[in-house]
Scaffold this motif. Structure first.
Motif, PDB file in Angstrom:
ATOM      1  N   GLN B 118     -51.449  10.609 -37.968  1.00  0.00           N
ATOM      2  CA  GLN B 118     -50.419  10.589 -38.987  1.00  0.00           C
ATOM      3  C   GLN B 118     -49.821  11.975 -39.211  1.00  0.00           C
ATOM      4  O   GLN B 118     -48.632  12.118 -39.483  1.00  0.00           O
ATOM      5  N   ALA B 119     -50.681  12.994 -39.096  1.00  0.00           N
ATOM      6  CA  ALA B 119     -50.228  14.353 -39.338  1.00  0.00           C
ATOM      7  C   ALA B 119     -49.222  14.812 -38.304  1.00  0.00           C
ATOM      8  O   ALA B 119     -48.511  15.799 -38.535  1.00  0.00           O
ATOM      9  N   TRP B 120     -49.154  14.118 -37.195  1.00  0.00           N
ATOM     10  CA  TRP B 120     -48.276  14.591 -36.138  1.00  0.00           C
ATOM     11  C   TRP B 120     -46.984  13.779 -36.002  1.00  0.00           C
ATOM     12  O   TRP B 120     -46.157  14.071 -35.139  1.00  0.00           O
ATOM     13  N   SER B 121     -46.775  12.866 -36.819  1.00  0.00           N
ATOM     14  CA  SER B 121     -45.538  12.091 -36.693  1.00  0.00           C
ATOM     15  C   SER B 121     -44.323  12.958 -37.014  1.00  0.00           C
ATOM     16  O   SER B 121     -43.319  12.932 -36.280  1.00  0.00           O
ATOM     17  N   ASP B 122     -44.392  13.739 -38.082  1.00  0.00           N
ATOM     18  CA  ASP B 122     -43.267  14.618 -38.407  1.00  0.00           C
ATOM     19  C   ASP B 122     -43.096  15.747 -37.407  1.00  0.00           C
ATOM     20  O   ASP B 122     -41.966  15.972 -36.935  1.00  0.00           O
ATOM     21  N   PRO B 123     -44.130  16.458 -37.091  1.00  0.00           N
ATOM     22  CA  PRO B 123     -43.913  17.564 -36.138  1.00  0.00           C
ATOM     23  C   PRO B 123     -43.354  17.087 -34.795  1.00  0.00           C
ATOM     24  O   PRO B 123     -42.603  17.813 -34.144  1.00  0.00           O
ATOM     25  N   LEU B 124     -43.733  15.901 -34.414  1.00  0.00           N
ATOM     26  CA  LEU B 124     -43.178  15.406 -33.149  1.00  0.00           C
ATOM     27  C   LEU B 124     -41.675  15.213 -33.241  1.00  0.00           C
ATOM     28  O   LEU B 124     -40.934  15.486 -32.284  1.00  0.00           O
ATOM     29  N   MET B 125     -41.245  14.781 -34.352  1.00  0.00           N
ATOM     30  CA  MET B 125     -39.807  14.647 -34.525  1.00  0.00           C
ATOM     31  C   MET B 125     -39.139  15.994 -34.525  1.00  0.00           C
ATOM     32  O   MET B 125     -38.038  16.142 -33.956  1.00  0.00           O
ATOM     33  N   VAL B 126     -39.749  16.960 -35.142  1.00  0.00           N
ATOM     34  CA  VAL B 126     -39.181  18.311 -35.127  1.00  0.00           C
ATOM     35  C   VAL B 126     -39.113  18.814 -33.687  1.00  0.00           C
ATOM     36  O   VAL B 126     -38.115  19.401 -33.255  1.00  0.00           O
ATOM     37  N   LEU B 127     -40.169  18.584 -32.989  1.00  0.00           N
ATOM     38  CA  LEU B 127     -40.166  19.029 -31.586  1.00  0.00           C
ATOM     39  C   LEU B 127     -39.071  18.336 -30.779  1.00  0.00           C
ATOM     40  O   LEU B 127     -38.383  18.968 -29.968  1.00  0.00           O
ATOM     41  N   SER B 128     -38.931  17.068 -30.970  1.00  0.00           N
ATOM     42  CA  SER B 128     -37.911  16.346 -30.222  1.00  0.00           C
ATOM     43  C   SER B 128     -36.524  16.863 -30.535  1.00  0.00           C
ATOM     44  O   SER B 128     -35.669  16.960 -29.650  1.00  0.00           O
ATOM     45  N   SER B 129     -36.299  17.159 -31.774  1.00  0.00           N
ATOM     46  CA  SER B 129     -34.977  17.636 -32.123  1.00  0.00           C
ATOM     47  C   SER B 129     -34.759  19.063 -31.636  1.00  0.00           C
ATOM     48  O   SER B 129     -33.623  19.458 -31.362  1.00  0.00           O
ATOM     49  N   SER B 130     -35.822  19.816 -31.503  1.00  0.00           N
ATOM     50  CA  SER B 130     -35.671  21.210 -31.086  1.00  0.00           C
ATOM     51  C   SER B 130     -35.620  21.365 -29.582  1.00  0.00           C
ATOM     52  O   SER B 130     -35.193  22.418 -29.085  1.00  0.00           O
ATOM     53  N   VAL B 131     -36.071  20.393 -28.865  1.00  0.00           N
ATOM     54  CA  VAL B 131     -36.188  20.593 -27.411  1.00  0.00           C
ATOM     55  C   VAL B 131     -34.827  20.692 -26.750  1.00  0.00           C
ATOM     56  O   VAL B 131     -34.694  21.271 -25.679  1.00  0.00           O
ATOM     57  N   SER B 132     -33.839  20.111 -27.359  1.00  0.00           N
ATOM     58  CA  SER B 132     -32.520  20.154 -26.739  1.00  0.00           C
ATOM     59  C   SER B 132     -31.973  21.571 -26.656  1.00  0.00           C
ATOM     60  O   SER B 132     -31.206  21.898 -25.755  1.00  0.00           O
ATOM     61  N   THR B 133     -32.387  22.372 -27.567  1.00  0.00           N
ATOM     62  CA  THR B 133     -31.909  23.760 -27.554  1.00  0.00           C
ATOM     63  C   THR B 133     -32.966  24.709 -27.029  1.00  0.00           C
ATOM     64  O   THR B 133     -32.886  25.909 -27.225  1.00  0.00           O
ATOM     65  N   LEU B 134     -33.968  24.173 -26.436  1.00  0.00           N
ATOM     66  CA  LEU B 134     -35.054  25.031 -25.978  1.00  0.00           C
ATOM     67  C   LEU B 134     -34.611  25.818 -24.752  1.00  0.00           C
ATOM     68  O   LEU B 134     -34.166  25.217 -23.766  1.00  0.00           O
TER      69      LEU B 134
END
Lengths: 624, 229
Positions: B118-134
């Motif tokens: 459960q603790a990783w559901s939000d961070p995964l979304m952050v990661l997904s949104s950030s990967v495009s500009t990685l």
């Protein structure tokens, strides 16, 4: 006293300084010695850290150069949440240059920062730090107790492998989940055959080579870790299972034996035809006048007769030699002695239907019936010769005057012993028969079946007017009633000769021309020469065919005529036409094979002597 | 560059749509499973087995991501890396060795797994949104893997939820471990990479924890099938 003590102290200080200087000098001396330089130890490197069961772990390092001095190594670590530096608790358990962390010192899901320090007299060198987490460096030991057995599946062997996880790994509680991999190869091969076994601890290998030795190895890997080393090689020998294939071989052998028997039986059944195909029969001796069958059945005298008869046709031309030269045998009843002489020519013209018969030495009369039948149908008038065919195969010839095959194949020699030599009817018959037939149809009592020597002829029967013509075996020779019984009817053509025959003259079929014309010549009355020497051709005496009767009877004229007459029988001829000529002219040899369209056989009136001297028969089987 | 960026964004939106569809399908599947499991039709063993497979896949993906990112990581970033103890899930008490881990009850184990997940559901979304500009050469691959990770995480969460219903109230307790990193991973390239890497390392560990707990649970529940364990 005080001065002494002060002096002693000064001396002591001096000595210390001197010692230090000496030491320094010694040091510098050591340093300046060529080839040896002391330095800090080289930088060690941590090669790897591994945990075999996720409970303990070991780290190994690689020392570098030691700088010429004795170097000691030390491993220091710190955990992620504290800054406390710890030293390796165990340097020896795992061997040289290693550090073993036991269970108490191992924490999982905790980062370790590990450093190795090499220290020598000059200083220390630190290695690069390494961060590890124990759960990521799991590398178990190889699987244990690898067992291989050979089992059978419906007669075919297969290998069953079984193993156990390494004893330190705890798979029961699920702490570590292992997957296995194995590899197999034959002893002499170089390539391994890999198989992934998953989590199972047992594996089957099929399709084995009979009698081969297999090597097997197994290794394992935790779900997120490193592959272990390969286990020690286990070898197993697959027994020969050729015996299990024996049933297949037995079936193959049985079926092939069965096929072989069938082939042998077939060959045996067809052995005769095969023999003929592979080894054609050897033709018998080709001697003119030599009747092989006669030789078998006859007596020595007959053999002698045959030999003599060979010389008879002295006047035959070379090109006609292969043609049938046979004689119309005229058989005179008892008062006459008909000397029948067969030329015994086996060289009947090749018939289209049976050439082998001629060559085989069998009676050349075996051949075609058509010839005789034909010819006598066209006999010149004046000669009543009844030709009748009783043999088989004569029908077609009787129906059509045209002989399709077109040839006079065989002729019995017509030999009219018109001389005073009586003709033994039997002899003549025999002779003619013999000449005609392969198998003797003559009564066996004929002494000279083939032709009658003058010696054998006992009767001089000039008055007998019966001529017996023996043509081929298919024709029946008609004789006087008393003689008929001795004949086999289907062997002869019946010839009724009403004319009186002078027994002294012989009618001989001289030769056969190209067109299968038979030239008959009468033999002169001087038969004395014949004695013992065979018959000679006495000249160009011809017998005259007086007329041809309505029933295909050839009427021979008595008396001799020396006028050559061209007579030819054609297929279309009718007997009547032949009667047109008044003179029976001797029919010369028809040298030219031309189709004769008319019978010109002239028949004279009965000669004074009443003999039918010669009768020449022309047969033109070929029809245009 | 603009057309390329536009193309990339299109691709991302398409992938996002697909991910959502997949997530929807996964949710439907899980819901069906939940319903069926609630009726007792599916045994726990199979559920745990399925859950273990999911968690195993998740950990593999996160390991691959870590390696991908580490291949082109600037050396200075390693220095700047925050300490692993500063993961947002570090406050959760988890066993430190095998002895401790095997002592935990099944319900607690499941609770721990669920909490971490459960603790990783939000961070995964952050990661997904950030990967495009990685700013990374393997950015597309990373993006793809992140999407898969999200899907697996989603389905696993649903499955564990279903399981917890069968294992008692303790299992249904979830410790909240909020992510406080914000939506932005960093302004400059280095900080972005460093933060990305740090998050991924935390994810790798936590996914391993989840996987371990579930596998221990699986073996405990499969007493009738010793060949699994």
């Amino acid at each position: 006293m005080d001065r002494i003590i002060a002096t002693a102290e000064a001396l002591w200080r001096m000595m210390r300084r001197i010692a230090e200087i000496l030491l320094l000098l010694h040091w510098f001396n050591l340093l300046s010695v060529e080839g040896t330089r002391y330095s800090l130890p080289g930088k060690p490197t941590l090669t790897r850290c591994r945990s075999p069961e996720k409970e303990t772990f070991t780290c190994w390092w690689e020392p570098s150069f030691d700088g010429g001095l004795s170097t000691t190594y030390a491993l220091y670590y710190c955990k992620e949440n504290s800054d406390t530096v710890h030293e390796c608790p165990d340097y020896h358990t795992a061997g040289v240059n290693s550090c073993f962390f036991n269970k108490n010192n191992t924490s999982i899901w905790v980062n370790y920062n590990i450093t190795v320090v090499a220290t020598n007299a000059l200083g220390s060198t630190f290695s690069d730090p390494v961060e590890i987490d124990v759960v990521y460096i799991v590398m178990p030991h190889p699987p244990e107790n690898v067992g291989v057995t050979v089992l059978e599946d419906k007669g075919w062997p297969f290998l069953r492998l079984s193993w156990e996880p390494p004893h330190k790994v705890d798979t029961r509680s699920g702490w570590i989940t292992l997957i296995y991999e194995l590899r197999v190869k034959l002893e002499e091969e170089t390539e391994w055959e890999m198989h992934l076994a998953g989590q199972q601890k047992m594996f089957n290998i099929f399709s084995l080579r009979s009698g081969g030795t297999y090597l097997v190895q197994v290794r394992c890997k935790p779900d997120h870790g490193f592959w272990s080393e390969w286990s020690s090689t286990t070898s197993i020998k697959v027994p020969d299972y050729f015996q299990r294939e024996r049933s297949v071989w037995v079936m193959i052998m049985v079926s092939s034996a069965f096929i072989f028997l069938i082939i042998t039986w077939l060959i045996h059944i067809n052995s005769h035809s095969l023999k003929h195909y592979i080894l054609p029969p050897v033709p018998g001796p080709k001697i003119k006048g030599f009747d092989k069958q006669f030789m078998k059945d006859g007596k020595s005298e007959g053999f002698f007769c045959d030999l003599v008869s060979i010389h008879f046709p002295a006047t035959t031309t070379p090109n006609d030699e292969d043609l049938l030269v046979e004689y119309l045998e005229v058989c005179v009843p008892e008062e006459q002695e008909l000397k029948m002489e067969d030329k015994g020519e086996d060289g009947c013209p090749k018939s289209e239907s049976s050439t082998s018969d001629c060559d085989s030495g069998r009676g050349s009369c075996d051949s075609q019936t058509l010839l005789i039948d034909k010819c006598f149908k066209r006999v010149a008038p004046g000669l009543d010769i009844e030709c009748s065919q009783t043999g088989t195969g004569a029908n077609e010839i009787q129906d059509s005057p045209d002989v399709s095959s077109g040839r006079v194949k065989t002729w019995p020699s017509v030999y009219s012993p018109l001389s005073q030599h009586p003709v033994d009817l039997m002899h003549s018959l025999d002779k003619s028969k013999q000449h005609c037939l392969s198998d003797t149809l003559f009564p066996s009592d004929s002494s000279c079946p083939y032709h009658s020597h003058p010696d054998h002829s006992t009767n001089d029967n000039p008055d007998s007017t019966y001529w017996k013509f023996c043509f081929n075996n298919k024709q029946r020779l008609l004789l006087r009633p008393q003689m008929e019984t001795q004949w086999q009817p289907h062997a002869y053509s019946e010839v009724n000769i009403s004319a009186t025959v002078r027994s002294s003259d012989y009618v001989e079929a001289h030769n056969i021309s190209d067109e299968n014309t038979v030239v008959l010549h009468s033999v002169s009355s001087s038969h004395d020469d014949r004695e013992g020497t065979g018959y000679k051709y006495q000249g160009e005496d011809y017998s005259h065919v007086q007329r041809v009767g309505s029933d295909n009877v050839l009427m021979l004229q008595r008396g001799l005529m020396k006028e050559p007459v061209d007579t030819g029988f054609c297929k279309n001829q009718q007997a009547n036409r032949a009667a047109g000529t008044s003179d029976t002219s001797p029919i010369t040899r028809n040298q030219k094979p031309t189709v004769c369209n008319e019978t010109t056989l002239s028949v004279n009136g009965p000669a004074a002597n009443g003999y039918v001297d010669t009768a020449t028969m022309f047969i033109k089987p070929t029809q245009d | 560059m603009d057309p390329e960026e536009e193309e990339e964004e299109k691709r991302q939106t398409v992938k996002g749509k697909m991910a959502r569809r997949r997530t929807d399908r996964g949710r439907i599947c899980v819901t069906v499973l939940f319903v069926v499991a609630a009726s007792g039709a599916i045994p726990i063993n199979d559920l745990l087995d399925r859950a273990s497979q999911q968690s195993d896949r998740m950990h593999s993906l996160s390991t691959m991501l870590t390696h991908e990112l580490g291949s082109h990581f600037p050396p200075i970033g390693k220095v700047m890396m925050p300490r692993p103890g500063s993961c947002h899930t570090s406050s959760l008490q988890t066993p430190n060795d095998k002895a401790q881990a095997l002592q935990i009850s099944e319900a607690d184990l499941l609770s721990l797994a669920r909490s971490l997940l459960q603790a990783w559901s939000d961070p995964l979304m952050v990661l997904s949104s950030s990967v495009s500009t990685l700013p990374h050469p393997a950015q597309s691959r990373i993006s793809n893997k992140l999407q898969q990770l999200q899907e697996h995480s989603q389905s696993l969460g649903d499955g564990l939820e279903m399981l917890s219903g069968k294992m008692g109230p303790t299992a249904q307790t979830i410790s909240l471990l909020p992510y406080r990193g914000g939506n932005d991973l960093g302004q400059d390239r280095i900080s972005k990479l460093v933060n990305f890497n740090f998050l991924l390392s935390c994810l790798r560990r936590d996914s391993h924890k989840i996987d371990s707990f579930l596998k221990v649970l699986r073996c405990r529940a499969a007493k009738m099938q010793p060949e699994i364990c």
